[in-house]
Design a protein around this motif. Sequence first.
Motif, short mmCIF file in Angstrom:
data_model
loop_
_atom_site.label_atom_id
_atom_site.label_comp_id
_atom_site.label_asym_id
_atom_site.label_seq_id
_atom_site.Cartn_x
_atom_site.Cartn_y
_atom_site.Cartn_z
N ALA A 70 7.92 -41.31 5.56
CA ALA A 70 6.72 -40.58 5.98
C ALA A 70 6.88 -39.07 5.82
O ALA A 70 5.90 -38.32 5.87
N LEU A 71 8.11 -38.60 5.61
CA LEU A 71 8.34 -37.17 5.42
C LEU A 71 8.08 -36.71 3.99
O LEU A 71 7.91 -35.52 3.75
N ARG A 83 2.60 -30.88 9.21
CA ARG A 83 2.15 -31.69 10.33
C ARG A 83 2.87 -31.24 11.59
O ARG A 83 4.07 -30.93 11.57
N LYS A 84 2.14 -31.26 12.72
CA LYS A 84 2.76 -30.92 14.00
C LYS A 84 3.35 -32.19 14.60
O LYS A 84 2.69 -33.23 14.68
N LYS A 125 14.20 -39.49 16.62
CA LYS A 125 12.81 -39.93 16.57
C LYS A 125 11.93 -38.75 16.20
O LYS A 125 12.20 -37.61 16.60
N VAL A 126 10.86 -39.01 15.43
CA VAL A 126 9.84 -38.01 15.09
C VAL A 126 8.49 -38.64 15.35
O VAL A 126 8.21 -39.75 14.87
N VAL A 127 7.62 -37.95 16.11
CA VAL A 127 6.30 -38.48 16.45
C VAL A 127 5.24 -37.42 16.13
O VAL A 127 5.37 -36.27 16.57
N GLY A 132 -4.06 -35.46 12.63
CA GLY A 132 -3.96 -36.22 11.39
C GLY A 132 -3.61 -37.68 11.64
O GLY A 132 -3.48 -38.11 12.80
N PRO A 133 -3.46 -38.46 10.57
CA PRO A 133 -3.06 -39.86 10.71
C PRO A 133 -1.74 -39.97 11.48
O PRO A 133 -0.79 -39.26 11.19
N LYS A 134 -1.71 -40.84 12.46
CA LYS A 134 -0.52 -40.97 13.30
C LYS A 134 0.64 -41.59 12.52
O LYS A 134 0.45 -42.49 11.70
#
Length: 267
Positions: A70-71, A83-84, A125-127, A132-134
């Motif tokens: 996802a990165l 993205r935040k 973990k990254v959330v 934006g899209p979760k």
Amino acid sequence: MASSQFNAIASGQYIVVEGYIDCLGSKWPEDDEDYHFELQSTKAKRGPGVSPNSLVCEINPTLQLTNSAALKPFKRHDPSTYRKVCVFGFLRFGAEKASHSGIHTYSLGDGKTIKGHWEIHPVEKVVSIDNGPKFQIGPVAKYVKPVISDRYSLTDVKFEHQTASNYGALRGTVKSIKPSLNGSGDYDVRLEVNSTTYTATIPQYYVQAFDPSTQMVSLIQLPTFSSIHNSLKPSDSTQRTFYGDCEIGHFSTGKPAPALQPVEMIK
């Protein structure tokens, strides 16, 4: 993590940081096998090269987090891809002076200084927390055995005088095992190597059980880490090799002291 708070901050604790992912490492993974990305406090376009305002985040290759792909869309030259997020992980101080962002000179007291950067390493973990899209990365992970010969370059001889963080292997006897004082759930091993004693921190996700009366820690058995022993306890004679990250982070005494935090493997 401000300069004025430097001596009050303890490496090896767990933190949660909010920021904008603004770039990935130049390679994926990097030469040391880590997966590198960076955070900044605003969504402003990030400049080229290293940034004094970025916080380095590293996903450890031995703990491959689910959905790390996802990165991939983040591009440092395009703020629309930023993205935040909240990043959860292990705080450490790095001294790679030439190649990492967030480099500052910190005071150790009595006129002494050290140059380096804070980083989250390993990330657990990254959330996403914006509109934006979760997405979420980790904390579920696949345990992968690293390439020992390429990764753990520091030896017993070099470790004591190490002033820059790197990966190493220390062979010695376990003198004590106790829960980490920061309440993280990790375990600190007092490891005697020749005539020097180091701290080696075993993350809680490798630990199945701990007996405080005998100081025996039972380790999770992983097929990719078959060299991790069933249990570990203090001994005056048994030699063990601990593989992990050399952390330069005990500053309250005014003198940087290397430690192995976190431990990745034991043989």
